[in-house]
Design a protein around this motif. Structure first.
Motif, short mmCIF file in Angstrom:
data_model
loop_
_atom_site.label_atom_id
_atom_site.label_comp_id
_atom_site.label_asym_id
_atom_site.label_seq_id
_atom_site.Cartn_x
_atom_site.Cartn_y
_atom_site.Cartn_z
N CYS A 86 0.83 -1.20 0.00
CA CYS A 86 0.00 0.00 0.00
C CYS A 86 0.86 1.25 0.00
O CYS A 86 1.91 1.30 0.65
CB CYS A 86 -0.91 0.00 1.23
SG CYS A 86 -2.13 1.33 1.17
N TYR A 88 -0.04 3.98 1.27
CA TYR A 88 -0.28 4.73 2.50
C TYR A 88 0.45 4.10 3.69
O TYR A 88 1.03 3.02 3.58
CB TYR A 88 -1.79 4.82 2.78
CG TYR A 88 -2.51 5.68 1.77
CD1 TYR A 88 -2.19 7.02 1.61
CD2 TYR A 88 -3.50 5.13 0.95
CE1 TYR A 88 -2.85 7.80 0.67
CE2 TYR A 88 -4.16 5.90 0.01
CZ TYR A 88 -3.83 7.24 -0.13
OH TYR A 88 -4.48 8.01 -1.06
N ASP A 89 0.36 4.78 4.80
CA ASP A 89 1.15 4.39 5.96
C ASP A 89 0.30 4.45 7.23
O ASP A 89 0.64 5.15 8.17
CB ASP A 89 2.36 5.36 6.03
CG ASP A 89 3.15 5.16 7.30
OD1 ASP A 89 3.19 4.04 7.80
OD2 ASP A 89 3.72 6.17 7.80
N CYS A 90 -0.81 3.71 7.22
CA CYS A 90 -1.64 3.73 8.42
C CYS A 90 -0.91 2.95 9.52
O CYS A 90 -0.43 1.85 9.29
CB CYS A 90 -3.00 3.10 8.13
SG CYS A 90 -3.88 3.97 6.82
N PHE A 92 -1.82 1.40 12.10
CA PHE A 92 -2.40 0.16 12.64
C PHE A 92 -2.37 -0.98 11.63
O PHE A 92 -2.82 -2.08 11.92
CB PHE A 92 -3.87 0.42 13.03
CG PHE A 92 -4.67 1.01 11.89
CD1 PHE A 92 -5.20 0.21 10.91
CD2 PHE A 92 -4.84 2.39 11.79
CE1 PHE A 92 -5.89 0.74 9.84
CE2 PHE A 92 -5.54 2.94 10.73
CZ PHE A 92 -6.06 2.11 9.76
N CYS A 93 -1.81 -0.71 10.44
CA CYS A 93 -2.02 -1.66 9.35
C CYS A 93 -0.74 -2.41 8.98
O CYS A 93 0.31 -1.80 8.80
CB CYS A 93 -2.57 -0.92 8.14
SG CYS A 93 -2.88 -2.03 6.76
N SER A 96 0.95 -1.44 5.47
CA SER A 96 1.54 -0.13 5.28
C SER A 96 2.90 -0.20 4.59
O SER A 96 3.65 -1.15 4.79
CB SER A 96 1.68 0.53 6.65
OG SER A 96 2.90 1.20 6.74
N GLY A 132 -8.16 -4.35 -0.33
CA GLY A 132 -6.75 -4.60 -0.01
C GLY A 132 -5.99 -3.29 0.04
O GLY A 132 -6.56 -2.25 0.37
N GLY A 133 -4.73 -3.33 -0.33
CA GLY A 133 -3.93 -2.12 -0.31
C GLY A 133 -4.18 -1.25 -1.54
O GLY A 133 -4.92 -1.62 -2.46
N VAL A 165 -11.20 5.04 0.45
CA VAL A 165 -9.74 5.25 0.39
C VAL A 165 -9.27 4.99 -1.05
O VAL A 165 -8.58 5.82 -1.66
CB VAL A 165 -9.01 4.33 1.39
CG1 VAL A 165 -7.50 4.51 1.27
CG2 VAL A 165 -9.48 4.58 2.81
N GLU A 199 -12.02 4.16 9.94
CA GLU A 199 -11.12 4.25 11.11
C GLU A 199 -11.78 5.09 12.21
O GLU A 199 -12.82 4.76 12.69
CB GLU A 199 -9.74 4.80 10.70
CG GLU A 199 -9.23 4.35 9.32
CD GLU A 199 -9.32 2.86 9.00
OE1 GLU A 199 -9.75 2.07 9.84
OE2 GLU A 199 -9.01 2.48 7.87
N LYS A 213 -4.40 9.48 3.84
CA LYS A 213 -5.48 8.89 3.04
C LYS A 213 -6.75 9.75 3.18
O LYS A 213 -6.71 10.79 3.84
CB LYS A 213 -5.72 7.44 3.42
CG LYS A 213 -6.41 7.14 4.72
CD LYS A 213 -6.50 5.61 4.84
CE LYS A 213 -7.30 5.17 6.02
NZ LYS A 213 -7.25 3.71 6.19
FE1 SF4 Z 1 -3.30 1.02 3.07
FE2 SF4 Z 1 -5.76 0.54 4.00
FE3 SF4 Z 1 -3.61 -0.41 5.28
FE4 SF4 Z 1 -4.09 2.20 5.32
S1 SF4 Z 1 -5.44 0.58 6.21
S2 SF4 Z 1 -2.09 1.22 4.92
S3 SF4 Z 1 -4.95 2.53 3.29
S4 SF4 Z 1 -4.30 -1.00 3.24
#
Ligand code: SF4
Ligand code: V47
Length: 403
Positions: A86, A88-90, A92-93, A96, A132-133, A165, A199, A213
């Protein structure tokens, strides 16, 4: 079948109301629930701060049983995760970009994803859930073609796919507005939007855990455009990390407001934060009691949502059973083993498969009525009096034709 200790809806709430030790503010909220009246923002916060498990359970179960009786919904679906990488850089994920190296990832092609759909030919699944990502090659032309091809191959399979997203990202890249983009997805065969990407809406928290995001306003605007097409969607809330109770209520308040406007949401799905393989591993997870309290407050607060769903793969089968007494009326689907994002994040179920028979028994064991639904909550099969032959063990039990 054994019944869990549970009083009839109303009776339990009456008992609560007669308790002379019940604080006046909690009594006022219980009376509102009994009279079917909406609670305020401050009352939502109060429920989180002061509502004990039994009290919240009585209120939430009252609402649940008034709306659905013992009915407990599930569906037969399968998941496709196009990629576990992905941009992005969430925090909790586990997908990322800062957690995952490209060498550890997968990036399925269109043909690979179509083959996954074809693998279920002849199986009585009603939905494919695609999420997914976010990666640049998965753009508007890619997803339009994917949806069209799935629809052409199996027209009755409901496509529940992507979140705001992805939509925000791909529409921006294609230089089209949300209304145009959602119309294109609709025409390509998209059936509904799953609840992800929400979220916590409040910028104070969103900035810290899901920076860059789509914003809360963008998330809500995309759902609104989708609802304007007469289509339906879900909403989630990722709870139990760095947010405070009032952030959760703020989140639900924004959803309640949009739902008043459009009526397009079907289901609210609280998602318990799991801490493995992500940048928030130092944050402790919530207890089961807190999870049940959270389902209950959601059921009470979101008076204009038909359904509250517990995602059983994430919280364990036992908690899913318990949740049915705390406002939950849906426990998602008979997943197979293709849902990686949760097992990587430390979900209870590392291989979250459950056959229809197992899911039906899980619901019956706590005295509820298992109803298989399609994505839009049309009843597919009522399993209340259905007996499975002992020898049946396949992943998807094939039903006799019932008309
Ligand atoms: Fe990417 Fe979604 Fe994970 Fe954020 S929660 S890093 S947008 S896959
Ligand atoms: O938005 C990611 C969550 C969501 C973690 O609509 C995590 O039917 C907990 O929305 N701990 C995507 N949660 C999944 C989703 C969903 C799931 C099931 C059913 C439906 C539906 C929607 O997963 C993301 C994010 O909030 N998530 N990482 C984690 N560590």
């Amino acid at each position: 079948m054994h019944k869990v200790l549970r009083m009839e809806a109303g009776e339990n709430l009456q008992t609560i109301l007669q308790n002379p030790n019940l604080p006046a503010d909690l009594k006022r909220i219980a009376e509102k629930v009994l009279k079917n009246k909406r609670i305020t923002f401050d009352e939502g916060v109060l429920l989180y701060e002061k509502g004990e498990l039994c009290y919240l359970g009585a209120l939430a179960n009252h609402i649940r049983e008034k709306r659905h009786g013992d009915k407990t919904y599930f569906n037969r679906n399968f998941h496709i995760e196009p990629t576990n990488l992905c941009v992005y850089d969430c925090k909790f994920c586990s997908y990322s970009r800062l957690i995952k190296q490209r060498s550890e990832g997968w990036e399925y092609t269109m043909d690979e994803m179509l083959d996954m759909v074809k693998k279920y030919d002849g199986e009585p699944v009603t939905e494919v859930h695609i999420v997914g990502g976010v990666l640049p090659q998965y753009d508007v032309p890619f997803y339009s073609e994917l949806f069209s091809k799935i629809r052409a191959h199996r027209p009755e399979l409901h496509i529940k796919a992507l979140t705001p997203v992805e939509y925000h990202y791909i529409f921006k890249k294609a230089k089209i507005d949300y209304a145009t983009g959602m119309r294109m997805m609709f025409d390509a065969g998209l059936g509904s939007i799953p609840g992800g990407g929400a979220e916590i809406f409040h910028p104070e928290i969103r900035e810290q855990i899901a920076k860059d995001k789509c914003t809360a306003d963008q998330w809500l605007a995309i759902h609104e455009e989708w609802h304007k097409l007469g289509a339906r969607s879900n909403a989630t809330m990722l709870y139990g990390h760095i947010e405070q109770y009032w952030h959760r209520v703020h989140h639900m308040e924004r959803l309640r407001q949009l739902q008043d406007k459009t009526g397009g949401f079907q289901t609210f799905i609280p998602l318990k934060f799991r801490r493995e393989n992500n940048q928030m591993s130092h944050v402790p997870e919530t207890s089961v009691i807190e999870d049940l309290r959270n389902y209950a407050v959601a059921r009470i607060y979101l008076d204009n949502f038909d359904h509250i769903k517990a995602y059983w793969a994430m919280i364990s089968r036992t908690t899913a059973q318990l949740s049915l007494n705390f406002g939950v009326d849906d426990i998602d689907g008979t997943l197979d083993d293709t849902t990686k994002i949760y097992s990587m994040a430390g979900a209870e179920e590392q291989h979250p498969g459950m056959s229809t028979k197992q899911l039906v028994e899980l619901i019956k064991h706590v005295g509820r009525q298992p109803i298989e639904r399609d994505t839009l909550y049309n009843v597919v099969t009522d399993y209340t009096d259905f007996e499975f032959p002992d020898e049946v063990k396949p992943q998807f039990y094939k039903l006799p034709v019932i008309n």
